[in-house]
Scaffold this motif. Structure first.
Motif, PDB file in Angstrom:
ATOM      1  N   ALA A  96       0.830  -1.205   0.000  1.00  0.00           N
ATOM      2  CA  ALA A  96       0.000   0.000   0.000  1.00  0.00           C
ATOM      3  C   ALA A  96       0.862   1.252   0.000  1.00  0.00           C
ATOM      4  O   ALA A  96       2.006   1.244   0.461  1.00  0.00           O
ATOM      5  CB  ALA A  96      -0.913  -0.016   1.222  1.00  0.00           C
ATOM      6  N   ALA A  97       0.289   2.344  -0.488  1.00  0.00           N
ATOM      7  CA  ALA A  97       1.033   3.601  -0.606  1.00  0.00           C
ATOM      8  C   ALA A  97       1.475   4.151   0.736  1.00  0.00           C
ATOM      9  O   ALA A  97       2.340   5.018   0.797  1.00  0.00           O
ATOM     10  CB  ALA A  97       0.182   4.638  -1.337  1.00  0.00           C
ATOM     11  N   SER A  98       0.892   3.671   1.834  1.00  0.00           N
ATOM     12  CA  SER A  98       1.288   4.144   3.157  1.00  0.00           C
ATOM     13  C   SER A  98       2.581   3.505   3.648  1.00  0.00           C
ATOM     14  O   SER A  98       3.148   3.940   4.640  1.00  0.00           O
ATOM     15  CB  SER A  98       0.174   3.836   4.166  1.00  0.00           C
ATOM     16  OG  SER A  98      -0.079   2.443   4.216  1.00  0.00           O
ATOM     17  N   GLN A  99       3.068   2.491   2.943  1.00  0.00           N
ATOM     18  CA  GLN A  99       4.278   1.784   3.378  1.00  0.00           C
ATOM     19  C   GLN A  99       5.536   2.509   2.891  1.00  0.00           C
ATOM     20  O   GLN A  99       5.606   2.901   1.719  1.00  0.00           O
ATOM     21  CB  GLN A  99       4.270   0.362   2.833  1.00  0.00           C
ATOM     22  CG  GLN A  99       3.091  -0.459   3.303  1.00  0.00           C
ATOM     23  CD  GLN A  99       3.065  -0.590   4.814  1.00  0.00           C
ATOM     24  OE1 GLN A  99       4.059  -0.931   5.441  1.00  0.00           O
ATOM     25  NE2 GLN A  99       1.913  -0.302   5.408  1.00  0.00           N
ATOM     26  N   PRO A 100       6.530   2.697   3.773  1.00  0.00           N
ATOM     27  CA  PRO A 100       7.736   3.415   3.351  1.00  0.00           C
ATOM     28  C   PRO A 100       8.502   2.690   2.252  1.00  0.00           C
ATOM     29  O   PRO A 100       9.074   3.324   1.371  1.00  0.00           O
ATOM     30  CB  PRO A 100       8.567   3.509   4.639  1.00  0.00           C
ATOM     31  CG  PRO A 100       8.036   2.418   5.507  1.00  0.00           C
ATOM     32  CD  PRO A 100       6.591   2.293   5.177  1.00  0.00           C
ATOM     33  N   ALA A 101       8.515   1.355   2.296  1.00  0.00           N
ATOM     34  CA  ALA A 101       9.194   0.572   1.253  1.00  0.00           C
ATOM     35  C   ALA A 101       8.145  -0.310   0.573  1.00  0.00           C
ATOM     36  O   ALA A 101       7.875  -1.426   1.000  1.00  0.00           O
ATOM     37  CB  ALA A 101      10.310  -0.270   1.850  1.00  0.00           C
ATOM     38  N   ARG A 102       7.540   0.205  -0.473  1.00  0.00           N
ATOM     39  CA  ARG A 102       6.390  -0.470  -1.088  1.00  0.00           C
ATOM     40  C   ARG A 102       6.796  -1.731  -1.859  1.00  0.00           C
ATOM     41  O   ARG A 102       5.997  -2.649  -2.012  1.00  0.00           O
ATOM     42  CB  ARG A 102       5.660   0.481  -2.033  1.00  0.00           C
ATOM     43  CG  ARG A 102       4.999   1.652  -1.327  1.00  0.00           C
ATOM     44  CD  ARG A 102       4.208   2.492  -2.297  1.00  0.00           C
ATOM     45  NE  ARG A 102       3.048   1.763  -2.816  1.00  0.00           N
ATOM     46  CZ  ARG A 102       2.279   2.201  -3.811  1.00  0.00           C
ATOM     47  NH1 ARG A 102       2.580   3.343  -4.406  1.00  0.00           N
ATOM     48  NH2 ARG A 102       1.250   1.504  -4.220  1.00  0.00           N
ATOM     49  N   VAL A 103       8.016  -1.771  -2.387  1.00  0.00           N
ATOM     50  CA  VAL A 103       8.457  -2.949  -3.135  1.00  0.00           C
ATOM     51  C   VAL A 103       8.911  -3.978  -2.113  1.00  0.00           C
ATOM     52  O   VAL A 103      10.037  -3.942  -1.615  1.00  0.00           O
ATOM     53  CB  VAL A 103       9.582  -2.597  -4.120  1.00  0.00           C
ATOM     54  CG1 VAL A 103       9.950  -3.815  -4.955  1.00  0.00           C
ATOM     55  CG2 VAL A 103       9.152  -1.446  -5.033  1.00  0.00           C
ATOM     56  N   LYS A 104       8.047  -4.918  -1.823  1.00  0.00           N
ATOM     57  CA  LYS A 104       8.242  -5.831  -0.694  1.00  0.00           C
ATOM     58  C   LYS A 104       9.511  -6.654  -0.815  1.00  0.00           C
ATOM     59  O   LYS A 104      10.203  -6.901   0.174  1.00  0.00           O
ATOM     60  CB  LYS A 104       7.032  -6.763  -0.575  1.00  0.00           C
ATOM     61  CG  LYS A 104       7.090  -7.700   0.621  1.00  0.00           C
ATOM     62  CD  LYS A 104       5.830  -8.532   0.732  1.00  0.00           C
ATOM     63  CE  LYS A 104       5.880  -9.444   1.942  1.00  0.00           C
ATOM     64  NZ  LYS A 104       4.657 -10.275   2.063  1.00  0.00           N
ATOM     65  N   HIS A 105       9.852  -7.092  -2.040  1.00  0.00           N
ATOM     66  CA  HIS A 105      10.995  -7.982  -2.212  1.00  0.00           C
ATOM     67  C   HIS A 105      12.119  -7.302  -3.010  1.00  0.00           C
ATOM     68  O   HIS A 105      12.779  -7.940  -3.831  1.00  0.00           O
ATOM     69  CB  HIS A 105      10.552  -9.258  -2.923  1.00  0.00           C
ATOM     70  CG  HIS A 105       9.457  -9.993  -2.202  1.00  0.00           C
ATOM     71  ND1 HIS A 105       9.649 -10.592  -0.974  1.00  0.00           N
ATOM     72  CD2 HIS A 105       8.152 -10.195  -2.522  1.00  0.00           C
ATOM     73  CE1 HIS A 105       8.507 -11.151  -0.584  1.00  0.00           C
ATOM     74  NE2 HIS A 105       7.590 -10.925  -1.497  1.00  0.00           N
ATOM     75  N   ALA A 106      12.328  -6.000  -2.755  1.00  0.00           N
ATOM     76  CA  ALA A 106      13.356  -5.245  -3.472  1.00  0.00           C
ATOM     77  C   ALA A 106      14.743  -5.855  -3.261  1.00  0.00           C
ATOM     78  O   ALA A 106      15.064  -6.338  -2.176  1.00  0.00           O
ATOM     79  CB  ALA A 106      13.344  -3.791  -3.025  1.00  0.00           C
ATOM     80  N   ILE A 107      15.565  -5.805  -4.328  1.00  0.00           N
ATOM     81  CA  ILE A 107      16.922  -6.358  -4.283  1.00  0.00           C
ATOM     82  C   ILE A 107      17.907  -5.286  -4.733  1.00  0.00           C
ATOM     83  O   ILE A 107      17.699  -4.641  -5.766  1.00  0.00           O
ATOM     84  CB  ILE A 107      17.058  -7.589  -5.204  1.00  0.00           C
ATOM     85  CG1 ILE A 107      16.061  -8.678  -4.799  1.00  0.00           C
ATOM     86  CG2 ILE A 107      18.474  -8.141  -5.157  1.00  0.00           C
ATOM     87  CD1 ILE A 107      16.090  -9.885  -5.718  1.00  0.00           C
ATOM     88  N   ASP A 108      18.972  -5.119  -3.979  1.00  0.00           N
ATOM     89  CA  ASP A 108      19.998  -4.141  -4.325  1.00  0.00           C
ATOM     90  C   ASP A 108      20.765  -4.606  -5.559  1.00  0.00           C
ATOM     91  O   ASP A 108      21.274  -5.726  -5.604  1.00  0.00           O
ATOM     92  CB  ASP A 108      20.951  -3.970  -3.144  1.00  0.00           C
ATOM     93  CG  ASP A 108      21.976  -2.891  -3.378  1.00  0.00           C
ATOM     94  OD1 ASP A 108      21.858  -2.161  -4.377  1.00  0.00           O
ATOM     95  OD2 ASP A 108      22.901  -2.777  -2.559  1.00  0.00           O
ATOM     96  N   ALA A 109      20.840  -3.738  -6.564  1.00  0.00           N
ATOM     97  CA  ALA A 109      21.568  -4.070  -7.788  1.00  0.00           C
ATOM     98  C   ALA A 109      22.988  -3.531  -7.774  1.00  0.00           C
ATOM     99  O   ALA A 109      23.713  -3.653  -8.764  1.00  0.00           O
ATOM    100  CB  ALA A 109      20.821  -3.539  -9.011  1.00  0.00           C
ATOM    101  N   GLY A 110      23.384  -2.904  -6.670  1.00  0.00           N
ATOM    102  CA  GLY A 110      24.765  -2.458  -6.542  1.00  0.00           C
ATOM    103  C   GLY A 110      25.092  -1.171  -7.265  1.00  0.00           C
ATOM    104  O   GLY A 110      26.263  -0.842  -7.434  1.00  0.00           O
ATOM    105  N   VAL A 111      24.081  -0.407  -7.692  1.00  0.00           N
ATOM    106  CA  VAL A 111      24.337   0.885  -8.320  1.00  0.00           C
ATOM    107  C   VAL A 111      23.943   1.983  -7.344  1.00  0.00           C
ATOM    108  O   VAL A 111      23.347   1.723  -6.303  1.00  0.00           O
ATOM    109  CB  VAL A 111      23.559   1.032  -9.648  1.00  0.00           C
ATOM    110  CG1 VAL A 111      24.089   0.060 -10.673  1.00  0.00           C
ATOM    111  CG2 VAL A 111      22.071   0.804  -9.434  1.00  0.00           C
ATOM    112  N   ASP A 112      24.303   3.229  -7.700  1.00  0.00           N
ATOM    113  CA  ASP A 112      24.025   4.350  -6.807  1.00  0.00           C
ATOM    114  C   ASP A 112      22.544   4.418  -6.478  1.00  0.00           C
ATOM    115  O   ASP A 112      21.696   4.369  -7.370  1.00  0.00           O
ATOM    116  CB  ASP A 112      24.458   5.666  -7.453  1.00  0.00           C
ATOM    117  CG  ASP A 112      25.966   5.776  -7.562  1.00  0.00           C
ATOM    118  OD1 ASP A 112      26.644   5.033  -6.829  1.00  0.00           O
ATOM    119  OD2 ASP A 112      26.445   6.581  -8.365  1.00  0.00           O
TER     120      ASP A 112
END
Length: 280
Positions: A96-112
């Motif tokens: 939901a839009a109220s969540q600070p990190a909406r992409v639940k399964h986000a993965i760091d790609a190692g870029v800035d």
């Protein structure tokens, strides 16, 4: 030439031919859609999750992401805003839009990473795995199955793209091409260095670096996006570094944002944001 040597030669030729025609696709981006939490903005739409295998991409591969076109922000009169963000994910879930990190399964790609500039109430978005898209090569992280892409904006309610040119072009590239690109890449036109000190009280210094002459606008905003002070307004700046003093006397303790926009002589526009913490 032996039969084994001939077979190896043919296999190598086939691989090189296939490698030379690497996958490329262009995806339109709706400037109303975002994966960031929004400032009570009912006009925003959830960003779609682009499935990597549908795009001909897979973890471990290198992909060139290029931002195309521009969109019209917040009642503007022309397609002039070009900010674009991306984040890889191990799923297609968008909270939901109220969540600070909406992409639940986000993965760091190692870029800035992208400094958040979109808000819900007085709370800032925080997705440390996302990154800016202008023209960037990224190795798709292990476990990634989807890619979220959106415009970088504070408010989305009246964004538009009348000429339908705001898009991202994805091109799979070889490690050799990545090395060649890194060897010949020009430095970023604009850098906004980390404020020092930060946290601060009552003042701090922010520095802007340009690799070429440009016109800059530099301002400080509060957590609601309201501009508090303008440090530079379309001022010409030569290539190099320039420092500015931010004076927080009279401001309450809290989070603030310093934002810079630079436009070079050819009309290209670049932006950057840094977070400030005033602790009294």
């Amino acid at each position: 030439m032996t039969r084994t040597t001939l077979l190896l030669t043919l296999l190598l030729a086939t691989f090189c031919t296939a490698d030379a025609a690497l996958a490329q696709t262009t995806v339109p981006i709706n400037p109303l859609a975002t994966y960031l939490r929004t400032s009570s903005d009912n006009g925003s739409l959830p960003a779609p999750a682009l499935k990597l295998d549908t795009l001909g991409l897979a973890p471990g591969q290198f992909v060139l992401l290029e931002r195309l076109g521009a969109f019209q922000p917040r009642g503007g009169v022309a397609d002039a805003s070009v900010g674009m963000l991306g984040v890889f994910s191990a799923g297609d879930t968008l909270l939901a839009a109220s969540q600070p990190a909406r992409v639940k399964h986000a993965i760091d790609a190692g870029v800035d990473i992208a400094t958040a500039s979109t808000y819900f109430g007085a709370l800032v978005t925080d997705i440390p795995e996302d990154f800016f898209i202008d023209s960037v090569v990224v190795q798709i992280p292990v476990g990634a199955t989807h890619l979220f892409i959106c415009a970088s904006d504070q408010l989305y309610y009246d964004n538009s793209d009348p000429n339908k040119d705001f898009a991202v072009r994805l091109t799979r590239v070889t490690p050799t091409a990545v090395a060649d690109r890194a060897a010949t890449a020009r430095p970023a036109m604009l850098r906004l260095l980390a404020p020092s000190p930060n946290p601060f009280n009552p003042a701090t210094t922010v520095s802007v670096e340009l690799s070429e002459a440009a016109e800059i606008t530099l301002a400080v905003h509060d957590a609601l996006g309201r501009r508090l002070v303008t440090l530079a307004q379309r001022e010409p700046m030569a290539a190099g570094r320039r420092s500015f003093q931010v004076d927080g006397r009279g401001w309450p303790s809290g989070v603030y944002f310093v934002h810079v926009a630079a436009r070079n002589r050819s009309g290209q526009r670049h932006t950057a944001t840094q977070r400030l913490l005033l602790a009294k």
